[in-house]
Structure formats: structure tokens, C-alpha cells
Design a protein around this motif. Sequence first.
Motif, PDB file in Angstrom:
ATOM      1  N   THR A 100     -64.706  18.118  -4.597  1.00  0.00           N
ATOM      2  CA  THR A 100     -65.978  18.739  -4.951  1.00  0.00           C
ATOM      3  C   THR A 100     -65.974  19.382  -6.328  1.00  0.00           C
ATOM      4  O   THR A 100     -67.030  19.725  -6.840  1.00  0.00           O
ATOM      5  CB  THR A 100     -66.384  19.805  -3.912  1.00  0.00           C
ATOM      6  OG1 THR A 100     -65.348  20.776  -3.800  1.00  0.00           O
ATOM      7  CG2 THR A 100     -66.637  19.191  -2.552  1.00  0.00           C
ATOM      8  N   ILE A 101     -64.811  19.567  -6.904  1.00  0.00           N
ATOM      9  CA  ILE A 101     -64.720  20.157  -8.239  1.00  0.00           C
ATOM     10  C   ILE A 101     -64.432  19.046  -9.241  1.00  0.00           C
ATOM     11  O   ILE A 101     -63.485  18.288  -9.082  1.00  0.00           O
ATOM     12  CB  ILE A 101     -63.615  21.226  -8.300  1.00  0.00           C
ATOM     13  CG1 ILE A 101     -63.984  22.387  -7.395  1.00  0.00           C
ATOM     14  CG2 ILE A 101     -63.393  21.689  -9.739  1.00  0.00           C
ATOM     15  CD1 ILE A 101     -62.910  23.450  -7.302  1.00  0.00           C
ATOM     16  N   MET A 102     -65.282  18.949 -10.233  1.00  0.00           N
ATOM     17  CA  MET A 102     -65.112  17.918 -11.250  1.00  0.00           C
ATOM     18  C   MET A 102     -64.356  18.517 -12.435  1.00  0.00           C
ATOM     19  O   MET A 102     -64.739  19.567 -12.956  1.00  0.00           O
ATOM     20  CB  MET A 102     -66.488  17.424 -11.725  1.00  0.00           C
ATOM     21  CG  MET A 102     -66.391  16.340 -12.744  1.00  0.00           C
ATOM     22  SD  MET A 102     -67.951  15.640 -13.387  1.00  0.00           S
ATOM     23  CE  MET A 102     -69.226  16.683 -12.835  1.00  0.00           C
ATOM     24  N   ARG A 103     -63.308  17.856 -12.826  1.00  0.00           N
ATOM     25  CA  ARG A 103     -62.543  18.290 -13.990  1.00  0.00           C
ATOM     26  C   ARG A 103     -62.742  17.259 -15.098  1.00  0.00           C
ATOM     27  O   ARG A 103     -62.481  16.076 -14.897  1.00  0.00           O
ATOM     28  CB  ARG A 103     -61.065  18.423 -13.629  1.00  0.00           C
ATOM     29  CG  ARG A 103     -60.787  19.605 -12.717  1.00  0.00           C
ATOM     30  CD  ARG A 103     -59.340  19.644 -12.286  1.00  0.00           C
ATOM     31  NE  ARG A 103     -58.914  20.825 -11.605  1.00  0.00           N
ATOM     32  CZ  ARG A 103     -59.318  21.238 -10.415  1.00  0.00           C
ATOM     33  NH1 ARG A 103     -60.237  20.563  -9.777  1.00  0.00           N
ATOM     34  NH2 ARG A 103     -58.845  22.326  -9.855  1.00  0.00           N
ATOM     35  N   ILE A 104     -63.209  17.753 -16.242  1.00  0.00           N
ATOM     36  CA  ILE A 104     -63.439  16.838 -17.353  1.00  0.00           C
ATOM     37  C   ILE A 104     -62.812  17.428 -18.618  1.00  0.00           C
ATOM     38  O   ILE A 104     -62.577  18.629 -18.716  1.00  0.00           O
ATOM     39  CB  ILE A 104     -64.947  16.552 -17.563  1.00  0.00           C
ATOM     40  CG1 ILE A 104     -65.727  17.834 -17.835  1.00  0.00           C
ATOM     41  CG2 ILE A 104     -65.532  15.820 -16.363  1.00  0.00           C
ATOM     42  CD1 ILE A 104     -67.190  17.610 -18.161  1.00  0.00           C
ATOM     43  N   SER A 105     -62.589  16.557 -19.576  1.00  0.00           N
ATOM     44  CA  SER A 105     -61.961  16.978 -20.827  1.00  0.00           C
ATOM     45  C   SER A 105     -62.916  17.875 -21.620  1.00  0.00           C
ATOM     46  O   SER A 105     -64.122  17.909 -21.378  1.00  0.00           O
ATOM     47  CB  SER A 105     -61.602  15.761 -21.672  1.00  0.00           C
ATOM     48  OG  SER A 105     -62.792  15.152 -22.152  1.00  0.00           O
ATOM     49  N   VAL A 106     -62.367  18.594 -22.576  1.00  0.00           N
ATOM     50  CA  VAL A 106     -63.174  19.450 -23.438  1.00  0.00           C
ATOM     51  C   VAL A 106     -64.212  18.611 -24.183  1.00  0.00           C
ATOM     52  O   VAL A 106     -65.372  19.001 -24.319  1.00  0.00           O
ATOM     53  CB  VAL A 106     -62.281  20.240 -24.428  1.00  0.00           C
ATOM     54  CG1 VAL A 106     -63.119  20.976 -25.454  1.00  0.00           C
ATOM     55  CG2 VAL A 106     -61.375  21.202 -23.668  1.00  0.00           C
ATOM     56  N   LYS A 107     -63.802  17.434 -24.639  1.00  0.00           N
ATOM     57  CA  LYS A 107     -64.730  16.534 -25.347  1.00  0.00           C
ATOM     58  C   LYS A 107     -65.908  16.171 -24.442  1.00  0.00           C
ATOM     59  O   LYS A 107     -67.069  16.211 -24.871  1.00  0.00           O
ATOM     60  CB  LYS A 107     -63.978  15.274 -25.770  1.00  0.00           C
ATOM     61  CG  LYS A 107     -64.838  14.252 -26.458  1.00  0.00           C
ATOM     62  CD  LYS A 107     -64.018  13.007 -26.802  1.00  0.00           C
ATOM     63  CE  LYS A 107     -64.919  11.905 -27.325  1.00  0.00           C
ATOM     64  NZ  LYS A 107     -64.183  10.662 -27.528  1.00  0.00           N
ATOM     65  N   ASP A 108     -65.610  15.828 -23.185  1.00  0.00           N
ATOM     66  CA  ASP A 108     -66.677  15.472 -22.248  1.00  0.00           C
ATOM     67  C   ASP A 108     -67.530  16.679 -21.880  1.00  0.00           C
ATOM     68  O   ASP A 108     -68.742  16.547 -21.679  1.00  0.00           O
ATOM     69  CB  ASP A 108     -66.097  14.830 -20.990  1.00  0.00           C
ATOM     70  CG  ASP A 108     -65.526  13.445 -21.257  1.00  0.00           C
ATOM     71  OD1 ASP A 108     -65.930  12.818 -22.255  1.00  0.00           O
ATOM     72  OD2 ASP A 108     -64.673  12.989 -20.468  1.00  0.00           O
TER      73      ASP A 108
END
Length: 95
Positions: free
Chosen positions: A54-62
Amino acid sequence: MPNQQTRTARLEARISPDILDVVKRAAEIQGRSVSDFVVAAAQEAAQRIIESTTIMRISVKDQRAMMEAILNPPEPNEALRKAADAHKRLVIESR
């Protein structure tokens, strides 16, 4: 999870004697009964699995790209306008 909660469901599992020995030892280390240890371990594992889906982890760029799109959204294209019209017809007007 408070220890004083009313228990209304039962869970049974068959495990090998070797695994039971490990579980008993771990329960002893934590000063818990085997039952309390197993319930707590199952709950912790379940919460980790649910959280990981349920937690989305994305890059700083994204993250920056997402915030840019939220703060400065592009104009709707033809496909989006058609989708909005279809939604209006099928969902909103049918109420």
C-alpha cells in the motif's frame, strides 16, 4: 494489539517438531506463551506485507515529476475528454 482483547477466532497449524522447538525458544526469549508469540509474529508479518503493497516508494526524480504534474497539470487531451464524458454518462447521470 492489547493483550486484553477478546479472542473470538481460532487458528490452527501443523508444523514440524523442529520448527516448534524454534518457536518455543523464541517465545521463551520474549517471555511470551507460544500462542501469544505466534499471534504477534503473524500480525507483524501481515502488517509488513499489507504496508509493502500500500505504500508506494519512488525515486526523488519521479517524486519531482509527480509534483510537477500535480502543480502544473497538462491540458486534457482528446482521450481524457472522451473518458470524462463517458464517466459523466455512465456514472454521474445514472444516479
